[in-house]
Enzyme design. Structure first.
Site, short mmCIF file in Angstrom:
data_model
loop_
_atom_site.label_atom_id
_atom_site.label_comp_id
_atom_site.label_asym_id
_atom_site.label_seq_id
_atom_site.Cartn_x
_atom_site.Cartn_y
_atom_site.Cartn_z
N CYS A 109 0.84 -1.19 0.00
CA CYS A 109 0.00 0.00 0.00
C CYS A 109 0.88 1.25 0.00
CB CYS A 109 -0.90 -0.03 1.23
SG CYS A 109 -1.73 1.53 1.58
N GLU A 110 0.62 2.16 -0.93
CA GLU A 110 1.44 3.37 -1.01
C GLU A 110 1.10 4.38 0.08
OE1 GLU A 110 -0.76 6.26 -4.23
OE2 GLU A 110 0.53 4.67 -5.02
N HIS A 111 0.02 4.16 0.80
CA HIS A 111 -0.36 5.08 1.87
C HIS A 111 0.27 4.72 3.21
CE1 HIS A 111 -4.17 5.67 -0.76
NE2 HIS A 111 -3.23 6.52 -1.10
N GLN A 150 -4.97 -0.44 -5.20
CA GLN A 150 -5.46 -1.57 -5.99
C GLN A 150 -6.15 -1.13 -7.27
OE1 GLN A 150 -7.27 -4.78 -3.74
NE2 GLN A 150 -8.58 -5.34 -5.45
N HIS A 178 -5.94 -6.01 2.44
CA HIS A 178 -5.04 -4.88 2.68
C HIS A 178 -4.72 -4.79 4.17
CE1 HIS A 178 -5.69 -2.70 -1.31
NE2 HIS A 178 -6.47 -3.78 -1.36
N CYS A 180 -3.35 -2.51 5.67
CA CYS A 180 -3.56 -1.16 6.20
C CYS A 180 -4.91 -1.06 6.91
CB CYS A 180 -3.45 -0.11 5.10
SG CYS A 180 -4.63 -0.33 3.75
#
Length: 225
Positions: A109-111, A150, A178, A180
């Site tokens: 996850c890029e966050h 995604q 995920h 996250c």
């Protein structure tokens, strides 16, 4: 269409120029920090977490994490277009659906920089040529082994296959969990996200789309298996 699926719009995921276009085409950044700078940053994170990076159990951790990141994010050095360029035309006129299902998918996850684990299902309707099936799995990895969301990942895989092979249609479904939201934040384990990208015949022909979804089955039933 399964009501839990999110269908990306026709223009989603297209290269827009600049740095983003470079990443889509597989061109890695040239201004990366050195390995020593990366390991120093990891030491800082260990200190910030409240531990001692010089104790026995952690003294080699910065080097291990740097090596792990090379594997996790190898997609930045991969070129999906090049992977798809070697095709075959001697297929006796075969023009029916080609489906590769249950492709193991590991991304981040890029966050929050935590794992996204799931499966991808990829299909296309060839026009004049086909590509080796391993190349489809490699394209999934090339985009997955980057920081991702995604929805964008789904569109990138489908768009690259469509642009290079120019088939009559492309379909991509991704089902993933995920971390996250399963190991932090709302803490909801067992929840999977399903996204789809349908192009050409898969988008405009309900029978073709239904055939593909029948082949891949219920997308949410086997995530994490």
């Amino acid at each position: 269409m399964n009501p839990t699926m999110k269908v990306a719009g026709e223009g989603a995921g297209k290269p827009k120029g600049g740095r983003e276009a470079n990443l889509i085409l597989g061109k890695a950044r040239t201004d990366r920090p050195t390995r020593e700078e990366a390991e120093s940053a990891i030491r800082t994170l260990l200190l910030w977490a409240g531990d001692d990076p010089d104790r026995e159990g952690l003294v080699d951790t910065p080097a291990r994490v740097a090596r792990a990141y090379e594997e996790f994010f190898a997609g930045y050095d991969a070129d999906p277009v090049e992977m798809l360029n070697r095709t075959f035309e001697e297929v006796e006129g075969y023009d029916e659906m080609i489906v590769l299902k249950d492709i193991r998918l590991e991304s981040h996850c890029e966050h929050h920089m935590v794992p996204i684990i799931g499966k991808a299902h990829v299909a296309y309707l060839p026009k004049n040529r086909v590509v080796g099936i391993s190349k489809l799995a490699r394209v999934v990895d090339a985009y997955a082994k980057r920081f991702q969301v995604q929805e964008k990942l789904t569109a990138q895989i489908a768009n690259s296959i469509d642009e290079v092979l120019q088939p009559r249609g492309v379909a991509v479904v991704i089902e993933a969990q995920h971390q996250c939201m399963t190991t932090r934040g709302v803490h909801k384990p067992g929840v999977s996200m399903v996204t789809s990208r349908m192009l050409g015949a898969f988008r405009h022909d309900p029978l073709t789309r239904r055939e593909f979804l029948t082949i891949v089955g219920n997308p949410a039933s086997s995530v994490g298996a």
